[in-house]
Write a protein that holds these residues in place. Structure first.
Motif, PDB file in Angstrom:
ATOM      1  N   HIS A 170      40.803  21.320  18.015  1.00 43.81           N
ATOM      2  CA  HIS A 170      41.399  22.366  17.193  1.00 43.81           C
ATOM      3  C   HIS A 170      40.408  22.833  16.133  1.00 43.81           C
ATOM      4  CE1 HIS A 170      43.878  23.970  13.861  1.00 43.81           C
ATOM      5  NE2 HIS A 170      44.545  24.525  14.854  1.00 43.81           N
ATOM      6  N   LEU A 171      39.741  21.890  15.483  1.00 39.51           N
ATOM      7  CA  LEU A 171      38.759  22.251  14.457  1.00 39.51           C
ATOM      8  C   LEU A 171      37.582  23.027  15.047  1.00 39.51           C
ATOM      9  CD1 LEU A 171      38.768  18.937  12.396  1.00 39.51           C
ATOM     10  CD2 LEU A 171      39.702  21.147  11.687  1.00 39.51           C
ATOM     11  N   LEU A 172      37.249  22.739  16.309  1.00 42.80           N
ATOM     12  CA  LEU A 172      36.152  23.447  16.973  1.00 42.80           C
ATOM     13  C   LEU A 172      36.590  24.790  17.552  1.00 42.80           C
ATOM     14  CD1 LEU A 172      34.499  20.420  18.795  1.00 42.80           C
ATOM     15  CD2 LEU A 172      33.462  21.820  17.004  1.00 42.80           C
ATOM     16  N   GLY A 173      37.888  25.041  17.559  1.00 39.40           N
ATOM     17  CA  GLY A 173      38.403  26.298  18.110  1.00 39.40           C
ATOM     18  C   GLY A 173      38.637  26.240  19.611  1.00 39.40           C
ATOM     19  N   ASN A 174      38.607  25.058  20.194  1.00 40.52           N
ATOM     20  CA  ASN A 174      38.884  24.883  21.627  1.00 40.52           C
ATOM     21  C   ASN A 174      40.388  24.664  21.810  1.00 40.52           C
ATOM     22  OD1 ASN A 174      36.106  24.922  21.946  1.00 40.52           O
ATOM     23  ND2 ASN A 174      35.938  22.692  21.931  1.00 40.52           N
ATOM     24  N   PHE A 175      41.135  25.740  21.682  1.00 40.74           N
ATOM     25  CA  PHE A 175      42.592  25.606  21.636  1.00 40.74           C
ATOM     26  C   PHE A 175      43.190  25.185  22.975  1.00 40.74           C
ATOM     27  CE2 PHE A 175      41.519  28.742  18.279  1.00 40.74           C
ATOM     28  CZ  PHE A 175      41.762  27.902  17.210  1.00 40.74           C
ATOM     29  N   GLY A 176      42.592  25.586  24.084  1.00 39.90           N
ATOM     30  CA  GLY A 176      43.079  25.153  25.399  1.00 39.90           C
ATOM     31  C   GLY A 176      42.975  23.648  25.558  1.00 39.90           C
ATOM     32  N   HIS A 177      41.831  23.103  25.180  1.00 33.90           N
ATOM     33  CA  HIS A 177      41.659  21.650  25.245  1.00 33.90           C
ATOM     34  C   HIS A 177      42.603  20.960  24.261  1.00 33.90           C
ATOM     35  CE1 HIS A 177      38.225  21.621  27.925  1.00 33.90           C
ATOM     36  NE2 HIS A 177      37.646  22.569  27.190  1.00 33.90           N
ATOM     37  N   CYS A 178      42.812  21.581  23.121  1.00 40.38           N
ATOM     38  CA  CYS A 178      43.712  21.017  22.119  1.00 40.38           C
ATOM     39  C   CYS A 178      45.125  20.879  22.687  1.00 40.38           C
ATOM     40  CB  CYS A 178      43.689  21.886  20.871  1.00 40.38           C
ATOM     41  SG  CYS A 178      44.844  21.376  19.594  1.00 40.38           S
ATOM     42  N   VAL A 179      45.607  21.937  23.325  1.00 40.01           N
ATOM     43  CA  VAL A 179      46.951  21.904  23.899  1.00 40.01           C
ATOM     44  C   VAL A 179      47.022  20.887  25.017  1.00 40.01           C
ATOM     45  CG1 VAL A 179      48.625  23.263  25.219  1.00 40.01           C
ATOM     46  CG2 VAL A 179      47.517  24.257  23.216  1.00 40.01           C
TER      47      VAL A 179
END
Length: 183
Positions: A170-179
């Motif tokens: 999330h902090l890196l902006g990788n929202f797909g991986h975050c979800v």
């Protein structure tokens, strides 16, 4: 007015050659001969340059560096302990902050999850699914006999690792991986 520094190509300043008089040379040669021959054998050898690590405990007692290397090589840690150690390293990287450290944390958390992979496969078994071990075709209760506390500890560690990795994504902006890690 300051004088400019002389330019020395890549090698640095020219070497200063000192003349060694015969007396100094003779003194050094005498010290070298007085010391005697260098000790030989595995108990005096540096373990980093050994072709194979001797398993004889007497050799390890005589060579502390070899004893330390054997301790590292032969000490068995559980996968859970290794994963907890990696989680702590990832947490330290997250506390340091910054995109480079967050990427490092993602890698460390991923490695910790790989350490738990054999245990994680058991965790993914759905309650009520048929157990491939017993072959009875009867639904499994989702819990195995014995080791329930340990299984719960591994599941909680895996959940913490996925949650921490999701935060780093999330902090890196990788929202797909975050979800994906959050589900």
């Amino acid at each position: 007015m300051a004088l400019p520094m002389p330019f020395y190509p890549m090698a640095g300043p020219p070497p200063v050659e000192e003349e060694m008089d015969d007396e100094t040379f003779a003194e050094l040669q005498a010290r070298w001969k007085a010391r005697g021959p260098l000790p030989e054998g595995p108990e005096h050898e540096c373990p980093l340059f050994m072709d194979e690590i001797p398993s004889d405990p007497a050799v390890a007692e005589a060579n502390p560096a070899l004893a330390a290397l054997q301790d590292i090589m032969y000490t068995q840690t559980t996968t859970k302990e290794a994963a907890e150690s990696l989680r702590d390293r990832g947490n330290a990287a997250m506390k340091t902050g910054g995109p480079m450290n967050w990427r490092t944390a993602v890698g460390v958390y991923t490695e910790a999850l790989k350490q738990l992979l054999p245990s994680a496969r058991e965790d993914r078994k759905e309650p009520g699914a048929c157990s491939p071990r017993d072959g009875s075709g009867q639904p499994d209760s989702g819990q195995e006999e014995g080791g329930d506390e340990e299984d719960r500890g591994v599941r909680e560690l895996r959940a913490a690792l996925l949650s921490n990795r999701a935060q780093a994504h999330h902090l890196l902006g990788n929202f797909g991986h975050c979800v994906r890690d959050s589900l």
